[in-house]
Design a protein around this motif. Structure first.
Motif, PDB file in Angstrom:
ATOM      1  N   MET A   1       8.771  42.101  65.383  1.00 18.40           N
ATOM      2  CA  MET A   1       9.454  42.279  64.414  1.00 18.40           C
ATOM      3  C   MET A   1      10.379  42.408  64.979  1.00 18.40           C
ATOM      4  O   MET A   1      11.516  43.310  65.449  1.00 18.40           O
ATOM      5  CB  MET A   1       8.435  43.262  63.664  1.00 18.40           C
ATOM      6  CG  MET A   1       7.147  42.746  63.836  1.00 18.40           C
ATOM      7  SD  MET A   1       5.845  41.469  63.135  1.00 18.40           S
ATOM      8  CE  MET A   1       6.020  42.545  61.206  1.00 18.40           C
ATOM      9  N   THR A   2      11.687  41.758  63.329  1.00 23.60           N
ATOM     10  CA  THR A   2      13.182  41.654  63.616  1.00 23.60           C
ATOM     11  C   THR A   2      12.590  42.126  62.307  1.00 23.60           C
ATOM     12  O   THR A   2      12.284  42.215  61.109  1.00 23.60           O
ATOM     13  CB  THR A   2      13.429  40.732  63.165  1.00 23.60           C
ATOM     14  OG1 THR A   2      13.447  39.965  65.054  1.00 23.60           O
ATOM     15  CG2 THR A   2      14.842  40.359  63.250  1.00 23.60           C
ATOM     16  N   ASN A   3      13.212  43.612  61.691  1.00 21.15           N
ATOM     17  CA  ASN A   3      14.502  43.885  60.404  1.00 21.15           C
ATOM     18  C   ASN A   3      14.977  43.006  59.927  1.00 21.15           C
ATOM     19  O   ASN A   3      16.466  43.211  60.670  1.00 21.15           O
ATOM     20  CB  ASN A   3      14.102  45.631  60.526  1.00 21.15           C
ATOM     21  CG  ASN A   3      14.524  46.102  59.090  1.00 21.15           C
ATOM     22  OD1 ASN A   3      15.960  46.159  58.370  1.00 21.15           O
ATOM     23  ND2 ASN A   3      13.999  46.264  58.462  1.00 21.15           N
ATOM     24  N   VAL A   4      15.243  42.465  59.221  1.00 21.38           N
ATOM     25  CA  VAL A   4      16.558  41.747  57.846  1.00 21.38           C
ATOM     26  C   VAL A   4      16.794  42.281  57.382  1.00 21.38           C
ATOM     27  O   VAL A   4      16.343  41.977  55.783  1.00 21.38           O
ATOM     28  CB  VAL A   4      16.123  40.003  58.588  1.00 21.38           C
ATOM     29  CG1 VAL A   4      17.623  39.135  57.968  1.00 21.38           C
ATOM     30  CG2 VAL A   4      15.493  39.528  59.526  1.00 21.38           C
ATOM     31  N   GLN A  87      18.594  27.958  61.900  1.00 20.41           N
ATOM     32  CA  GLN A  87      18.469  26.979  63.180  1.00 20.41           C
ATOM     33  C   GLN A  87      18.598  28.363  63.492  1.00 20.41           C
ATOM     34  O   GLN A  87      18.215  28.918  65.052  1.00 20.41           O
ATOM     35  CB  GLN A  87      19.792  26.298  62.791  1.00 20.41           C
ATOM     36  CG  GLN A  87      19.918  24.675  62.599  1.00 20.41           C
ATOM     37  CD  GLN A  87      18.919  23.998  63.221  1.00 20.41           C
ATOM     38  OE1 GLN A  87      18.867  24.240  64.336  1.00 20.41           O
ATOM     39  NE2 GLN A  87      17.835  23.595  62.469  1.00 20.41           N
ATOM     40  N   ILE A  88      18.364  29.336  62.917  1.00 26.43           N
ATOM     41  CA  ILE A  88      17.563  30.990  63.496  1.00 26.43           C
ATOM     42  C   ILE A  88      16.888  31.099  63.536  1.00 26.43           C
ATOM     43  O   ILE A  88      16.287  31.306  62.928  1.00 26.43           O
ATOM     44  CB  ILE A  88      19.168  31.998  62.906  1.00 26.43           C
ATOM     45  CG1 ILE A  88      20.351  31.863  62.876  1.00 26.43           C
ATOM     46  CG2 ILE A  88      18.479  33.523  63.302  1.00 26.43           C
ATOM     47  CD1 ILE A  88      21.384  32.514  62.235  1.00 26.43           C
ATOM     48  N   GLU A  89      16.454  31.534  64.686  1.00 24.80           N
ATOM     49  CA  GLU A  89      15.101  32.150  64.871  1.00 24.80           C
ATOM     50  C   GLU A  89      14.660  33.160  65.480  1.00 24.80           C
ATOM     51  O   GLU A  89      15.250  33.865  65.762  1.00 24.80           O
ATOM     52  CB  GLU A  89      13.535  31.363  66.003  1.00 24.80           C
ATOM     53  CG  GLU A  89      12.215  31.376  66.112  1.00 24.80           C
ATOM     54  CD  GLU A  89      11.843  30.848  67.805  1.00 24.80           C
ATOM     55  OE1 GLU A  89      12.671  29.785  67.667  1.00 24.80           O
ATOM     56  OE2 GLU A  89      10.821  31.293  67.942  1.00 24.80           O
ATOM     57  N   LEU A  90      13.769  33.901  64.828  1.00 25.56           N
ATOM     58  CA  LEU A  90      13.753  35.923  64.815  1.00 25.56           C
ATOM     59  C   LEU A  90      12.870  35.960  65.736  1.00 25.56           C
ATOM     60  O   LEU A  90      11.489  35.239  66.197  1.00 25.56           O
ATOM     61  CB  LEU A  90      13.458  36.565  62.984  1.00 25.56           C
ATOM     62  CG  LEU A  90      14.209  35.312  62.354  1.00 25.56           C
ATOM     63  CD1 LEU A  90      13.839  36.003  60.827  1.00 25.56           C
ATOM     64  CD2 LEU A  90      15.655  35.893  62.154  1.00 25.56           C
ATOM     65  N   THR A  91      13.686  36.116  66.411  1.00 23.30           N
ATOM     66  CA  THR A  91      12.427  36.202  68.374  1.00 23.30           C
ATOM     67  C   THR A  91      12.400  38.264  68.343  1.00 23.30           C
ATOM     68  O   THR A  91      12.489  38.957  67.525  1.00 23.30           O
ATOM     69  CB  THR A  91      13.059  35.531  69.528  1.00 23.30           C
ATOM     70  OG1 THR A  91      14.485  36.531  69.420  1.00 23.30           O
ATOM     71  CG2 THR A  91      13.897  34.128  69.689  1.00 23.30           C
ATOM     72  N   ALA A  92      11.249  38.086  69.125  1.00 25.09           N
ATOM     73  CA  ALA A  92      10.408  39.013  69.248  1.00 25.09           C
ATOM     74  C   ALA A  92      11.677  40.337  69.807  1.00 25.09           C
ATOM     75  O   ALA A  92      11.597  41.121  69.579  1.00 25.09           O
ATOM     76  CB  ALA A  92       9.539  39.097  70.786  1.00 25.09           C
ATOM     77  N   ASP A  93      12.263  40.056  70.708  1.00 24.06           N
ATOM     78  CA  ASP A  93      13.237  40.085  71.362  1.00 24.06           C
ATOM     79  C   ASP A  93      15.060  41.543  70.178  1.00 24.06           C
ATOM     80  O   ASP A  93      15.679  41.677  70.380  1.00 24.06           O
ATOM     81  CB  ASP A  93      14.302  40.380  72.323  1.00 24.06           C
ATOM     82  CG  ASP A  93      14.595  39.047  72.650  1.00 24.06           C
ATOM     83  OD1 ASP A  93      13.811  38.459  71.354  1.00 24.06           O
ATOM     84  OD2 ASP A  93      15.555  38.307  73.769  1.00 24.06           O
TER      85      ASP A  93
END
Ligand code: FES
Length: 111
Positions: A1-4, A87-93
């Motif tokens: 998960m990414t905190n944005v 174009q920005i994919e939120l990845t697991a890392d």
């Protein structure tokens, strides 16, 4: 998960959310009701999804493609940390990401 964290053009917090891996940053912004049009739906033909990535976070992202860089060359208020959010994919890392909405986000269309 990414905190944005999405910041307004003046640097104040516009929205903050947690997103699952695989979600596009543009999709998350639109889900939150933020004013990123995304008119071409990720075809890199509009730049209405333009955001300014926090300088400290820029290296966390894969480099933009040549096509994305070309689009950013013609994007109002673009700077060295500009990206197209489609174009920005939120990845697991990717644990955290902070981006700022450009000053003209409300009236990009039609320029
Ligand atoms: S949605 Fe059009 S360039 Fe990103």
């Amino acid at each position: 998960m990414t905190n944005v964290r999405f910041l307004n053009p003046d640097g104040t917090l516009a929205a903050e959310a947690t997103a699952p891996p695989g979600q596009r940053l543009l999709t998350l912004a639109q889900t939150l009701g933020l004013p990123l049009e995304g008119t071409c739906e990720g075809a890199m033909a509009c730049s209405t999804c333009h955001v300014l990535v926090a300088p400290t976070d820029l290296s966390k992202l894969p480099a933009p493609s040549a096509h994305e860089e070309d689009m950013l060359d013609f994007t109002p208020h673009a700077g060295p940390t500009s990206r197209l959010s489609c174009q920005i994919e939120l990845t697991a890392d990717l644990a955290t990401l902070e981006v700022r909405l450009p000053p003209n986000h409300a009236n990009m269309q039609g320029r």
